[in-house]
Design a protein around this motif. Structure first.
Motif, mmCIF file in Angstrom:
data_model
loop_
_atom_site.group_PDB
_atom_site.id
_atom_site.type_symbol
_atom_site.label_atom_id
_atom_site.label_comp_id
_atom_site.label_asym_id
_atom_site.label_seq_id
_atom_site.Cartn_x
_atom_site.Cartn_y
_atom_site.Cartn_z
ATOM 1 N N ILE A 58 -8.236 5.478 5.692
ATOM 2 C CA ILE A 58 -8.479 3.997 6.119
ATOM 3 C C ILE A 58 -8.607 3.251 4.559
ATOM 4 O O ILE A 58 -8.977 3.493 3.601
ATOM 5 C CB ILE A 58 -9.930 3.899 6.629
ATOM 6 N N ALA A 59 -7.846 1.977 4.778
ATOM 7 C CA ALA A 59 -7.941 1.154 3.480
ATOM 8 C C ALA A 59 -8.455 -0.287 3.996
ATOM 9 O O ALA A 59 -7.824 -1.140 4.492
ATOM 10 C CB ALA A 59 -6.565 0.966 2.980
ATOM 11 N N PRO A 60 -9.909 -0.337 3.672
ATOM 12 C CA PRO A 60 -10.541 -1.687 4.351
ATOM 13 C C PRO A 60 -10.009 -2.846 3.489
ATOM 14 O O PRO A 60 -9.568 -2.720 2.259
ATOM 15 C CB PRO A 60 -11.875 -1.350 4.239
ATOM 16 N N ARG A 61 -10.095 -4.020 4.216
ATOM 17 C CA ARG A 61 -9.467 -5.244 3.540
ATOM 18 C C ARG A 61 -10.325 -5.719 2.388
ATOM 19 O O ARG A 61 -9.882 -6.113 1.299
ATOM 20 C CB ARG A 61 -9.694 -6.383 4.578
ATOM 21 N N HIS A 62 -11.793 -5.239 2.455
ATOM 22 C CA HIS A 62 -12.890 -5.602 1.401
ATOM 23 C C HIS A 62 -13.405 -4.328 0.911
ATOM 24 O O HIS A 62 -14.273 -3.717 1.626
ATOM 25 C CB HIS A 62 -13.935 -6.424 1.861
ATOM 26 N N PRO A 63 -13.119 -3.605 -0.120
ATOM 27 C CA PRO A 63 -13.460 -2.334 -0.630
ATOM 28 C C PRO A 63 -14.692 -2.492 -0.859
ATOM 29 O O PRO A 63 -15.494 -1.296 -0.825
ATOM 30 C CB PRO A 63 -12.859 -2.191 -2.077
ATOM 31 N N LEU B 293 -9.484 4.461 0.877
ATOM 32 C CA LEU B 293 -8.893 3.755 -0.339
ATOM 33 C C LEU B 293 -10.050 2.510 -0.727
ATOM 34 O O LEU B 293 -10.132 1.584 0.114
ATOM 35 C CB LEU B 293 -7.609 2.994 0.008
ATOM 36 N N ASP B 294 -10.901 2.951 -1.770
ATOM 37 C CA ASP B 294 -11.785 1.834 -2.037
ATOM 38 C C ASP B 294 -11.375 0.934 -3.396
ATOM 39 O O ASP B 294 -12.262 1.123 -4.242
ATOM 40 C CB ASP B 294 -13.249 2.588 -2.047
ATOM 41 N N THR B 295 -10.149 0.795 -3.776
ATOM 42 C CA THR B 295 -9.483 0.274 -4.776
ATOM 43 C C THR B 295 -8.801 -1.120 -4.342
ATOM 44 O O THR B 295 -8.559 -1.129 -3.037
ATOM 45 C CB THR B 295 -8.605 1.029 -5.662
ATOM 46 N N LEU B 296 -8.495 -2.070 -5.316
ATOM 47 C CA LEU B 296 -7.820 -3.002 -4.981
ATOM 48 C C LEU B 296 -6.324 -3.009 -5.677
ATOM 49 O O LEU B 296 -6.212 -2.402 -6.615
ATOM 50 C CB LEU B 296 -8.494 -4.446 -5.589
ATOM 51 N N GLY B 297 -5.388 -3.434 -4.893
ATOM 52 C CA GLY B 297 -4.129 -3.623 -5.566
ATOM 53 C C GLY B 297 -3.149 -2.266 -5.454
ATOM 54 O O GLY B 297 -2.049 -2.185 -5.850
ATOM 55 N N GLU B 298 -3.691 -1.233 -4.544
ATOM 56 C CA GLU B 298 -2.786 -0.053 -4.417
ATOM 57 C C GLU B 298 -2.477 0.249 -3.235
ATOM 58 O O GLU B 298 -1.636 1.163 -2.893
ATOM 59 C CB GLU B 298 -3.762 1.159 -5.030
#
Length: 256
Positions: free
Chosen positions: A90-95, A139-144
């Motif tokens: 799961i890759a949230p829009r807002h980490p 996925l709790d990062t941005l840009g990946e």
């Protein structure tokens, strides 16, 4: 000068009072974005980082919002009855919502592998590689996310089961992934309508339909192989809007 994304947009500008002779149909410049390397080595690296098998099927829910994660987890839980080795990220829009989502995942009885902990070395090797409990990646990062799509077999693009309006479907399609999204796509109308018309992505109305569509995508190898070919070709077909806008601007600057 008005460079419109679609015929509908061009007609709306004219209806608002624009001089038709100054309206051009240029296309959507989003098709011209840069896409990350979708090679097998990169996909394997992502799977290894999360402790997932290289050959096991992987669902990726990208750019999700509140309520969507729970629906995805319910679908995942039902799919695992048949696909015992199925993985989910799961890759949230807002980490910044990661703690909330991790708690939700654990309520469903799954372990959680968070990207920031893997990068920071906080996940123990034994915990990642040998846990008997199914794990869900977070996925709790941005840009990946654009790069992470390379590891997936089936992709759900979020902001579409929730009334957000949808997010970018082009990145997973450019990497040849089987893509599905929900009914709310008003913020990405042009790309989603084209994708549906050309048969390179699929839309569902609710979680029940999402379950059925994802089951089909996981079982139909020929479908995934077709999308792997046609998705990237489809992106290339509609590329070029940026150049067309630049050409129109150059002519405007030259004057009459």
């Amino acid at each position: 000068l008005i460079c419109a994304q679609s015929k509908v947009d061009a007609e709306r500008f004219v209806a608002l009072g624009a001089d038709p002779s100054r309206v051009r149909l240029a296309g959507n410049s989003k098709f011209d974005q840069s896409y990350p390397d979708a090679g097998e080595a990169r996909a394997h690296k992502w799977r290894t980082d999360f402790g997932f098998g290289l050959e096991a099927p992987l669902l990726l829910a990208g750019s999700t919002h509140a309520d969507e994660e729970e629906q995805i987890l319910q679908v995942y839980q039902q799919l695992r009855v048949e696909f015992l080795d199925l993985h989910l990220i799961i890759a949230p829009r807002h980490p910044e919502r990661a703690d909330e989502i991790e708690a939700l995942i654990r309520q469903y009885g799954y372990d959680v592998t968070r990207r920031t902990r893997v990068v920071g070395g906080a996940e123990s090797e034994s915990g990642v590689a040998q846990s008997a409990v199914a794990r869900v990646g977070l996925l709790d990062t941005l840009g990946e996310l654009a790069s992470l799509y390379s590891a997936a077999d089936v992709v759900f693009v979020g902001g579409s089961l929730a009334r957000i309006g949808g997010h970018d479907i082009l990145q997973p399609l450019a990497q040849g992934k089987a893509v599905v999204f929900g009914p709310y796509t008003h913020k990405s109308r042009d790309t989603t309508e084209l994708a549906l018309r050309d048969g390179v992505a699929y839309q569902v109305r609710n979680a029940e339909e999402l379950l059925l569509r994802m089951h089909e995508m996981l079982t139909d190898v020929a479908l995934r192989e077709r999308l792997a070919r046609e998705g990237p070709e489809w992106i290339r077909t509609y590329a070029g809007a940026s150049e067309r806008c630049a050409d129109e601007l150059a002519r405007l600057m030259e004057g009459p």
